[in-house]
Design a protein around this motif. Structure first.
Motif, PDB file in Angstrom:
ATOM      1  N   LEU A  26       0.834  -1.194   0.000  1.00  0.00           N
ATOM      2  CA  LEU A  26       0.000   0.000   0.000  1.00  0.00           C
ATOM      3  C   LEU A  26       0.878   1.257   0.000  1.00  0.00           C
ATOM      4  CD1 LEU A  26      -2.714  -1.124   2.581  1.00  0.00           C
ATOM      5  CD2 LEU A  26      -2.962  -0.961   0.089  1.00  0.00           C
ATOM      6  N   PRO A  27       0.594   2.207  -0.894  1.00  0.00           N
ATOM      7  CA  PRO A  27       1.464   3.377  -1.056  1.00  0.00           C
ATOM      8  C   PRO A  27       1.163   4.500  -0.069  1.00  0.00           C
ATOM      9  CG  PRO A  27      -0.286   3.453  -2.678  1.00  0.00           C
ATOM     10  CD  PRO A  27      -0.482   2.168  -1.903  1.00  0.00           C
ATOM     11  N   PHE A  28       1.120   4.149   1.222  1.00  0.00           N
ATOM     12  CA  PHE A  28       0.797   5.129   2.257  1.00  0.00           C
ATOM     13  C   PHE A  28       1.703   4.919   3.474  1.00  0.00           C
ATOM     14  CE2 PHE A  28      -3.180   3.783   0.125  1.00  0.00           C
ATOM     15  CZ  PHE A  28      -3.464   4.965  -0.556  1.00  0.00           C
ATOM     16  N   PRO A  29       1.986   5.994   4.206  1.00  0.00           N
ATOM     17  CA  PRO A  29       2.778   5.851   5.437  1.00  0.00           C
ATOM     18  C   PRO A  29       1.997   5.093   6.519  1.00  0.00           C
ATOM     19  CG  PRO A  29       2.708   8.139   4.669  1.00  0.00           C
ATOM     20  CD  PRO A  29       1.678   7.401   3.899  1.00  0.00           C
ATOM     21  N   GLU A  30       2.694   4.687   7.537  1.00  0.00           N
ATOM     22  CA  GLU A  30       2.052   4.028   8.676  1.00  0.00           C
ATOM     23  C   GLU A  30       1.050   4.966   9.337  1.00  0.00           C
ATOM     24  OE1 GLU A  30       4.759   2.384  11.480  1.00  0.00           O
ATOM     25  OE2 GLU A  30       5.935   1.308   9.984  1.00  0.00           O
ATOM     26  N   SER A  31      -0.002   4.372   9.876  1.00  0.00           N
ATOM     27  CA  SER A  31      -0.988   5.100  10.701  1.00  0.00           C
ATOM     28  C   SER A  31      -1.578   6.316   9.986  1.00  0.00           C
ATOM     29  CB  SER A  31      -0.345   5.512  12.032  1.00  0.00           C
ATOM     30  OG  SER A  31       0.189   4.400  12.713  1.00  0.00           O
ATOM     31  N   THR A  32      -1.991   6.111   8.732  1.00  0.00           N
ATOM     32  CA  THR A  32      -2.549   7.197   7.933  1.00  0.00           C
ATOM     33  C   THR A  32      -4.064   7.320   8.080  1.00  0.00           C
ATOM     34  OG1 THR A  32      -0.800   7.022   6.269  1.00  0.00           O
ATOM     35  CG2 THR A  32      -2.840   8.069   5.572  1.00  0.00           C
ATOM     36  N   PHE A  33      -4.766   6.185   8.209  1.00  0.00           N
ATOM     37  CA  PHE A  33      -6.219   6.180   8.071  1.00  0.00           C
ATOM     38  C   PHE A  33      -6.933   5.889   9.395  1.00  0.00           C
ATOM     39  CE2 PHE A  33      -4.389   5.116   3.967  1.00  0.00           C
ATOM     40  CZ  PHE A  33      -5.047   6.019   3.131  1.00  0.00           C
ATOM     41  N   ASP A  34      -8.132   6.441   9.513  1.00  0.00           N
ATOM     42  CA  ASP A  34      -8.966   6.184  10.686  1.00  0.00           C
ATOM     43  C   ASP A  34      -9.584   4.789  10.648  1.00  0.00           C
ATOM     44  OD1 ASP A  34      -8.823   8.844  11.980  1.00  0.00           O
ATOM     45  OD2 ASP A  34      -9.794   9.505  10.130  1.00  0.00           O
ATOM     46  N   GLY A  35      -9.683   4.214   9.478  1.00  0.00           N
ATOM     47  CA  GLY A  35     -10.215   2.871   9.314  1.00  0.00           C
ATOM     48  C   GLY A  35      -9.874   2.349   7.939  1.00  0.00           C
ATOM     49  N   VAL A  36      -9.867   1.024   7.789  1.00  0.00           N
ATOM     50  CA  VAL A  36      -9.567   0.391   6.498  1.00  0.00           C
ATOM     51  C   VAL A  36     -10.603  -0.701   6.242  1.00  0.00           C
ATOM     52  CG1 VAL A  36      -7.881  -0.863   5.110  1.00  0.00           C
ATOM     53  CG2 VAL A  36      -7.095   0.833   6.767  1.00  0.00           C
ATOM     54  N   ILE A  68      -3.347  -8.413   4.988  1.00  0.00           N
ATOM     55  CA  ILE A  68      -3.932  -7.965   6.259  1.00  0.00           C
ATOM     56  C   ILE A  68      -2.928  -7.103   7.023  1.00  0.00           C
ATOM     57  CG2 ILE A  68      -4.786  -8.743   8.507  1.00  0.00           C
ATOM     58  CD1 ILE A  68      -5.871 -11.249   7.044  1.00  0.00           C
ATOM     59  N   GLN A  69      -1.676  -7.534   7.051  1.00  0.00           N
ATOM     60  CA  GLN A  69      -0.646  -6.769   7.762  1.00  0.00           C
ATOM     61  C   GLN A  69      -0.438  -5.386   7.153  1.00  0.00           C
ATOM     62  OE1 GLN A  69       2.453  -9.687   7.476  1.00  0.00           O
ATOM     63  NE2 GLN A  69       1.806 -10.783   9.312  1.00  0.00           N
ATOM     64  N   GLU A  70      -0.556  -5.287   5.825  1.00  0.00           N
ATOM     65  CA  GLU A  70      -0.447  -3.981   5.180  1.00  0.00           C
ATOM     66  C   GLU A  70      -1.596  -3.064   5.614  1.00  0.00           C
ATOM     67  OE1 GLU A  70       1.689  -2.166   2.366  1.00  0.00           O
ATOM     68  OE2 GLU A  70       2.543  -2.999   4.188  1.00  0.00           O
ATOM     69  N   MET A  71      -2.786  -3.604   5.702  1.00  0.00           N
ATOM     70  CA  MET A  71      -3.924  -2.796   6.152  1.00  0.00           C
ATOM     71  C   MET A  71      -3.743  -2.344   7.593  1.00  0.00           C
ATOM     72  SD  MET A  71      -7.232  -4.471   4.245  1.00  0.00           S
ATOM     73  CE  MET A  71      -6.890  -6.178   4.635  1.00  0.00           C
ATOM     74  N   ILE A  72      -3.202  -3.243   8.420  1.00  0.00           N
ATOM     75  CA  ILE A  72      -2.932  -2.881   9.810  1.00  0.00           C
ATOM     76  C   ILE A  72      -1.876  -1.781   9.880  1.00  0.00           C
ATOM     77  CG2 ILE A  72      -2.024  -3.729  12.013  1.00  0.00           C
ATOM     78  CD1 ILE A  72      -3.191  -6.489  11.258  1.00  0.00           C
ATOM     79  N   ARG A  73      -0.882  -1.882   9.028  1.00  0.00           N
ATOM     80  CA  ARG A  73       0.194  -0.888   9.041  1.00  0.00           C
ATOM     81  C   ARG A  73      -0.327   0.521   8.797  1.00  0.00           C
ATOM     82  NH1 ARG A  73       3.132   1.753   5.368  1.00  0.00           N
ATOM     83  NH2 ARG A  73       2.209   0.652   3.581  1.00  0.00           N
TER      84      ARG A  73
END
Length: 240
Positions: A114-124, A140-145
């Motif tokens: 995923l092309p985003f930094p860690e802890s970017t989103f409020d939910g996935v 799943i780990q990428e979404m958690i990241r």
């Protein structure tokens, strides 16, 4: 599962590119119109609220993203990511006619990176996408990241009903009638045979809930819909 000489990622991308124009119609037909309600429940489970920023992984034609957009409101933002450009083209066409067009962005990308930094989103969220990934746990780990601590990761996907009689009827319908419907309406029976085969191989909702937990999420749970034909799996990223 036979990928006709291709690796899974390439096969899935080619398959979804080929059915993009008929995808929403087929979803509605196969679910008897219940897919809209399922998405609304999943939006509730991710805890979407006005002003939030939500990532929708494997967004496809954007129906899940659009439902999220209604909830996050004008001050919020939804990013829908998919690696099928033709699915995204359909999503863009739908978005152009939607009231949510100012708060939703669709981008092409890989769920494995995923092309985003860690802890970017409020939910996935991910709708009917995890079973298409070449590496389930990595996805799943990428979404958690990329979700913030305290944020939720939510999957909406096919599940495995257990009620005797209903279970056998469901798999018969899925194995025989769904590919036939795919041939009639989408001219692509093989794509909908893949849908059946991927659902057979996909972990049952109880097992997927355990995998969510093993990947680092807490308070994991599953919610059966339509007698367990579909399930929502949810978990929360631990706070620091």
């Amino acid at each position: 599962m036979d990928f006709s000489g291709k690796d899974k990622a390439a096969y899935v991308q080619e398959t979804f590119n080929s059915i993009a124009g008929h995808y929403d119609l087929m979803n509605s037909l196969m679910s008897l119109g219940m897919d809209k309600r399922w998405r609304r429940i999943a939006v509730q489970q991710v805890g979407a609220k006005p002003g939030m920023t939500i990532l929708d992984v494997c967004c496809g034609t954007g129906q899940f993203s659009l439902e999220l957009g209604k909830t996050v409101g004008r001050e919020g933002k939804v990013i829908g990511l998919d690696f099928s450009q033709k699915m995204l083209d359909v999503a863009q066409q739908t978005l152009a006619q939607s009231e949510e067009k100012g708060r939703i962005q669709f981008i092409q990308g890989d769920a494995m990176e995923l092309p985003f930094p860690e802890s970017t989103f409020d939910g996935v969220t991910v709708g009917w996408g995890l079973r298409n990934l070449p590496n389930l746990r990595k996805g799943i780990q990428e979404m958690i990241r990329v979700v913030k601590p305290g944020g939720k990761v939510v999957s909406l996907d096919m599940a495995k009903p257990t009620c005797p009689g209903f279970k056998q009827a469901y798999w018969l319908y899925f194995d025989k009638l769904v590919p036939l419907m795919g041939q009639i309406w989408a001219k692509k029976a093989s794509a909908y045979q893949y849908l059946h085969d991927s659902a057979v191989e996909f972990p049952a909702q109880q097992q997927l809930t355990r995998i969510f937990s093993e990947c680092g999420l807490r308070d994991t749970k599953y919610i059966n819909l339509a007698g367990g034909v579909v399930a929502i799996i949810a978990g929360t990223k631990p706070r620091l």
